[in-house]
Design an enzyme around this catalytic site. Sequence first.
Site, PDB file in Angstrom:
ATOM      1  N   GLU A  18       0.832  -1.211   0.000  1.00 49.86           N
ATOM      2  CA  GLU A  18       0.000   0.000   0.000  1.00 49.86           C
ATOM      3  C   GLU A  18       0.862   1.254   0.000  1.00 49.86           C
ATOM      4  OE1 GLU A  18      -4.034   2.010   1.513  1.00 49.86           O
ATOM      5  OE2 GLU A  18      -3.626  -0.079   1.997  1.00 49.86           O
ATOM      6  N   GLY A  73      -6.168   5.216  -0.824  1.00 47.09           N
ATOM      7  CA  GLY A  73      -6.504   3.826  -1.072  1.00 47.09           C
ATOM      8  C   GLY A  73      -7.985   3.539  -0.889  1.00 47.09           C
ATOM      9  N   HIS A 111      -0.393 -13.987  -0.533  1.00 46.62           N
ATOM     10  CA  HIS A 111       0.882 -14.302   0.108  1.00 46.62           C
ATOM     11  C   HIS A 111       1.302 -15.688  -0.372  1.00 46.62           C
ATOM     12  CE1 HIS A 111       0.109 -10.827   2.586  1.00 46.62           C
ATOM     13  NE2 HIS A 111      -1.082 -11.316   2.863  1.00 46.62           N
ATOM     14  N   VAL A 112       2.388 -15.750  -1.133  1.00 43.56           N
ATOM     15  CA  VAL A 112       2.749 -17.008  -1.797  1.00 43.56           C
ATOM     16  C   VAL A 112       4.032 -17.652  -1.287  1.00 43.56           C
ATOM     17  CG1 VAL A 112       1.472 -16.422  -3.878  1.00 43.56           C
ATOM     18  CG2 VAL A 112       3.870 -15.794  -3.718  1.00 43.56           C
ATOM     19  N   GLY A 148      -6.311   6.601 -14.283  1.00 45.14           N
ATOM     20  CA  GLY A 148      -7.424   7.421 -14.729  1.00 45.14           C
ATOM     21  C   GLY A 148      -7.459   8.742 -13.995  1.00 45.14           C
TER      22      GLY A 148
END
Length: 140
Positions: free
Chosen positions: A64, A83, A90-91, A109
């Site tokens: 973030e 935000g 989470h891998v 945009g």
Amino acid sequence: MAIWKKPVDLEALNEANRNTLMDVLGIRITAVEDDALYGTLPVDERTRQPFGFLHGGASVALAETLGSIAANLASEPGFVSMGLEISANHVKAVRAGLITGCARSVSIGRTIQVWDVNIVTEQRELVCASRLTVLVRETR
């Protein structure tokens, strides 16, 4: 061609993070390319959960942070981004070291921006894949 609409100064970006969550966690903005912003987070006693692995929330804080800073730099002067939503996959579990995140735009945009933030280990193994959506508003 660079996507940034505001001046990019790494020292000033890091200075602006003093006495914030980013400072407490040790997040540092480390590099800027024409279309990407990079930063690091140490995996240490500040950022691990009780089982000794990187806390997922610390990865999300890095994602973030990078996405929000990038979105603000990609917004016209007089506008700020905030935000709206973040998702994270989470891998890979990490116990120590320095992880690096890279924020790249998916869509810039006038009122909404979307950023992908991938976080990797020092060996370039994917730790977390995140997507951040931000709202762009005029400052008052």
